[in-house]
Design an enzyme around this catalytic site. Structure first.
Site, short mmCIF file in Angstrom:
data_model
loop_
_atom_site.label_atom_id
_atom_site.label_comp_id
_atom_site.label_asym_id
_atom_site.label_seq_id
_atom_site.Cartn_x
_atom_site.Cartn_y
_atom_site.Cartn_z
N ASP A 140 -10.83 6.16 8.45
CA ASP A 140 -10.06 5.86 7.09
C ASP A 140 -10.85 4.20 6.82
O ASP A 140 -9.97 3.43 6.48
CB ASP A 140 -8.72 5.66 7.04
CG ASP A 140 -7.99 5.47 5.64
OD1 ASP A 140 -8.78 5.81 4.72
OD2 ASP A 140 -6.90 5.04 5.62
N GLY A 167 0.81 -1.13 0.14
CA GLY A 167 -0.16 0.04 0.05
C GLY A 167 0.79 1.18 0.09
O GLY A 167 2.37 1.20 -0.27
N GLY A 168 0.19 2.34 0.22
CA GLY A 168 1.15 3.71 0.19
C GLY A 168 2.03 3.81 1.24
O GLY A 168 2.98 4.56 1.18
#
Length: 964
Positions: A759, A644-645
């Site tokens: 989130d 992921g980021g």
């Protein structure tokens, strides 16, 4: 957590050392020599070997047990080891207590514990111990207190524990113990306290336990218990508290025999999937606390009068009908009455509050979301009474609109840090402080400090009971009332009441009264650690969280038992010999220790430079970089399972065989140090089956890694993508929606303080082997608002917008006001993903807008995921309606997370009743799996819109700009 090398500890608490090293060494050696002579018998060699095995099984990162390497355990006073002299029996001393409370110990419990055959107290509370409970503990027939709560223990309860003839208290709560309760526990005839809450204990409650003659407190809430509620539990002859909240007795009724438990003080069966009528409990003369909320109880509320001692009645979130009984007005001690979210009708009897007009205690009345038509009698409320009527037809009457406002989520926050001290302009020399309650003006003294918690109090409001509690505690400790200062009081989920206690010495005892003498300090400490404070009916059981000893009490740790008397001549000889030996040895020992400390200091300094974050984190395992590299085969690409980021995720296998997921943050990633710390700090205190568990972290050599439980089925996003291995059935998707919502509901209502995730998205929802969902990634999470100086709670947090485009609450994006409904919006988007299989934003199209347009054009079936196969149209209909309500642009129009969970449960039951062909099961909060029956009555992609109206489906425009 690295401690300063100049600290020593007692019960895991740091004690500042002000003496010079040489002087301290000399005095320590003198005392050691004296005690060796005084305690003229060594420790049983079998027990010495056992203690060394126990030490070898533990990981002691703070070196609290460093003195376990030298000397004799009893004569050298090993930390936490208390002995008694049994020389008249066998010539040895034996371990009486093993007190290792709150020392940040990890590792496992050694089977060698079973060789401490004279031990009476085994205390490993509030550490990080893993592994299972050794069955060898069942060999310690002298054991009185088994205290293992607040660790990470797993595995089943050993049957051998049921054969401890002297056991009075078993505390294993707040672990991950699984499996059933052994029937052998019915042999524990002396046991008064069963504290097994907050685990994963499963199966039926053994009816054999009902013959236990001494049981007072039966705390099994927050487990996976199932089956029926045994009527035989009413046979407990002395039971005071029955607390079984958050289990799954699916379809079970509350046995009428429970109304015959004449000694019962508290009955708490919240969220247990109970059905049937509410029993008549008027025959319990001293019942003080009743919680039957979040069940499916039906029928009227019994009209027989309850005990006049009752303080709390919570019947909310059931299916009760009929009227509100007028006899609720005849309860003089009532603090809280909630019948919200039922089907009650008729009038609200004003006599409930009219009888309180001259009282001083508060009364909170929650009648929201019923079908109540009006208020009978006066609508004038006394100042100490609050009334909530939102969601009732009565609110159409303008004269009572003041009772129809939205209720704050935390209306009973009684946290307090008040102090009665008046000497603000003066100062006491540290570590002394003012005794706030002392009759002597500005009296400086050094307190003993304790963390203390009421585990199951019999009230909702502590304020009226504060003076009574102070008298109860000080009399139990044999202290004067003014020696106690309640430095802080905080309600926690459970509900439990946490306190920070300061005990000050008696001011009338002469010049030494500014501190407790050593024997008095030890006496007070032993009152807490030995559970010698008598139980109280209203305050219920307590637990010790920590002990903090200030500098004047350093000598408390020098010896843990009384010395035998010795002659004056022997004493002189011993002292002279000890001094001579100390002078000779001090130079050598000082040199060796100095060299070692210089080496340790260099290592510590290097580690501190590498890892500023790790110094601030407690409660989770601190892994080394070497352990992480070994677990992942040096981060081999074959171990990578995601990215992921923030960086990459690896599947790893720890040295103890556990499979874990390791999230390795890459340099320059989107996850900064703040998010890294936030996730550790939040997840280390969140425990729910639908939240991913954080096992530890690594913060060294420039690396930041988080270690989670491994989820074999990956993320929800993986399963919804075209590349998913197998398409998910509708039942499985509904199951994932349900379990995700329950995890978020815990964050909003049970976490203390509540938390906004901020989130929520499909890639942050993980799926286990049974397709139960667990919410993950708390790096952006924020604590919910806290009461301001006037006690009111803001309805939002003002914060910089963060999150993922496509999932962002539009109002939050525009106003920067984050609320719990922001999470509801994001979860609604996930629901739409489950229905359509599409991503929130794809090729410039927004999923909320696309679903709305499809509905309005009559083409809703065109966006339903074809890979889902057959499904019941009415269930899809309701699920879509719920998803769109969650995605309403207006915050106040969205449902609460509790309403979302309730609606999903209704859809599941509807699907079960319609005889679907799915074989999926859904796991309740307590682990019970429900499987719909099989049939062939299915439809392929039908859409019959019988429930959805145009007003229900609202605009879903969402900004797609990348947030700051």
């Amino acid at each position: 957590m690295i401690r300063d090398s100049g600290d020593i500890s007692f019960l895991g608490m740091p004690i500042s050392r002000t003496w010079t090293f040489g002087a301290a060494l000399l005095i320590w050696l003198c005392w050691s020599s004296l005690l060796v002579a005084a305690q003229n018998a060594p420790t049983d060699p079998v027990e010495v070997k056992a203690l060394r095995d126990i030490k070898n099984s533990l990981i002691d990162i703070n070196n609290n047990l460093s003195n376990w390497r030298r000397g004799d355990p009893c004569t050298s006073n090993w930390t936490g080891v208390l002995c008694f002299n049994k020389t008249e029996e066998d010539g040895y001393q034996h371990v009486r207590e093993l007190q290792l409370l709150n020392m940040n110990l990890s590792g496992t419990l050694s089977p060698s514990l079973g060789r401490l055959s004279y031990m009476e107290i085994l205390d490993f509370m509030w550490n990080n111990i893993t592994g299972s409970i050794p069955p060898e503990i069942g060999n310690i027939t002298s054991l009185v207190l088994l205290l293992l709560n607040g660790n990470q223990l797993t595995g089943p309860l050993p049957e051998e524990l049921g054969y401890l003839p002297n056991l009075e208290r078993i505390q294993i709560d707040q672990n991950s113990i699984s499996g059933p309760i052994p029937k052998s526990f019915a042999n524990l005839n002396k046991t008064q306290h069963f504290h097994m809450n907050n685990n994963s204990i499963s199966g039926q409650i053994p009816v054999e336990l009902s013959r236990l003659p001494s049981l007072l407190h039966f705390l099994l809430d927050n487990n996976n218990l199932s089956g029926t509620l045994p009527p035989e539990l009413s046979n407990f002859p002395n039971l005071l508290i029955l607390q079984l909240d958050n289990n799954n007795f699916d379809g079970s009724t509350i046995p009428a025999s429970y109304g015959n438990m004449t000694k019962l003080l508290k009955l708490s069966l919240r969220n247990c999937s109970l059905q049937g009528p509410m029993p008549d409990l008027s025959g319990i003369p001293n019942l003080g606390y009743l919680d039957l909320s979040f069940n499916q109880l039906a029928g009227p509320i019994p009209t027989n009068k309850l005990s006049e001692n009752i303080t709390t009645i919570d019947l909310s979130y059931n299916n009760l009908n009929g009227t509100i009984p007028a006899n609720f007005s005849e309860l003089p001690l009532l603090q809280q009455l909630s019948v919200a979210n039922n089907s009650l009708s008729g009038s609200v009897p004003s006599t409930i509050w009219q009888t309180r007009a001259n009282g001083t205690e508060g009364l909170d009345l929650d009648f929201e979301n019923n079908t109540l038509s009006n208020i009978s009698g006066s609508i004038s409320l006394p100042q100490n009474v609050t009334l909530w009527l939102k969601g009732n037809p009565a609110c159409s009457n303008s004269s009572i609109v003041q009772f129809c406002e939205s209720r704050n989520s935390d209306t009973n926050n009684q946290s307090s840090t008040e102090s009665n001290a008046t000497c603000f302009t003066q100062s006491c020399p540290p570590p002394y402080e003012y005794s706030p309650t002392s009759p002597t003006s500005c009296f400086c003294a050094a307190p003993l400090i304790f963390g203390y918690r009421l585990k199951s109090p019999g009230f909702s409001n502590f304020i009226p009971y504060r003076i009574r509690f102070e008298n109860y505690l000080t009399s139990g400790l044999e202290l004067s009332l003014y020696q106690l200062d309640l430095a802080s009081i905080v309600w926690e989920s459970g509900p439990r009441l946490k306190m920070h206690l300061k005990l000050f010495p008696d001011y009338v005892n002469g010049t030494s009264s500014h501190i407790f003498n050593i024997s008095e300090a030890r006496r007070i400490i032993s009152m807490f650690t030995g559970w010698k404070i008598p139980d109280s009916e209203i305050f219920g059981p307590y637990e010790l969280l920590y002990i903090t000893l200030l500098d004047p009490y350093r000598d408390v740790i020098v010896t843990s038992q009384k010395s035998n008397k010795i002659s004056t001549g022997a004493l002189v000889g011993i002292v002279l010999g000890a001094i001579a030996g100390a002078v000779t040895l001090s130079a050598v020992v000082s040199l060796l220790i100095l060299r070692r400390r210089l080496r340790d200091y260099a290592a510590i300094s290097k580690r501190r430079r590498q890892s500023k974050a790790s110094l601030k984190i407690e409660g989770v395992r601190d892994f080394s970089y070497a352990e992480m590299a070994m677990a992942t085969n040096n981060f081999n690409s074959s171990s990578q399972v995601g990215q992921g980021g923030y960086g990459k995720v690896y599947k790893g296998i720890l040295a103890d065989g556990r499979t874990v997921a390791i999230k390795r943050t890459e340099e320059g990633s989107l996850q900064g140090e703040k998010e890294f710390l936030t996730e550790i700090e939040l997840l280390s205190r969140l425990h729910h089956r639908n939240l991913v568990s954080l096992l530890g972290y690594c913060d060294e050599q420039g690396e930041q890694m988080l270690v989670y439980e491994f989820m074999p089925n990956g993320t929800l996003r993986d399963h919804l993508s075209v590349k998913g291995k197998e398409p998910l059935s509708f039942a499985t998707r509904l199951k994932i929606a349900m379990t995700s919502a329950k995890g978020i509901l815990y964050l909003h209502t049970e976490a203390d303080p509540p938390i906004f995730h901020r989130d929520i998205k499909a890639s942050n929802i993980l799926v286990d082997s049974r397709y139960d969902a667990k919410v993950a990634d708390f790096g952006l999470s924020r604590l919910a608002p806290v009461p301001d100086i006037e006690g009111s709670v803001p309805d939002h947090i003002s914060t910089v917008v963060k999150g993922t485009p496509g999932y962002l609450d539009p109002e939050y994006f525009l106003t920067h006001k984050l609320t719990d409904k922001s999470d509801v919006y994001s979860l609604g988007v996930v629901f739409l993903e489950l229905l359509t299989g599409k991503q929130p934003i794809s090729h410039g199209k927004n999923i909320v807008r696309e679903v709305k347009v499809a509905y309005q054009s009559g083409m809703i079936f065109s966006v339903i995921d074809e890979r889902m196969g057959s499904y019941p149209s009415d269930c899809i209909d309701k699920f879509l309606t719920l998803a769109m309500k969650c995605c309403n642009e207006e915050t106040n129009a969205r449902p609460s997370m509790a309403d979302v969970v309730r609606e999903l449960e209704g859809i599941w039951h509807m699907m079960s009743e319609s005889d679907t062909t799915t074989t999926d099961t859904i796991s309740t909060d307590n682990g019970k799996e429900m499987t719909p029956p099989s049939s062939s009555s299915m439809m392929m992609n039908p859409w019959v819109s019988s429930e959805v109206s145009g007003s229900d489906l609202v605009s879903g425009a969402v900004p797609t700009i990348t947030p700051r």
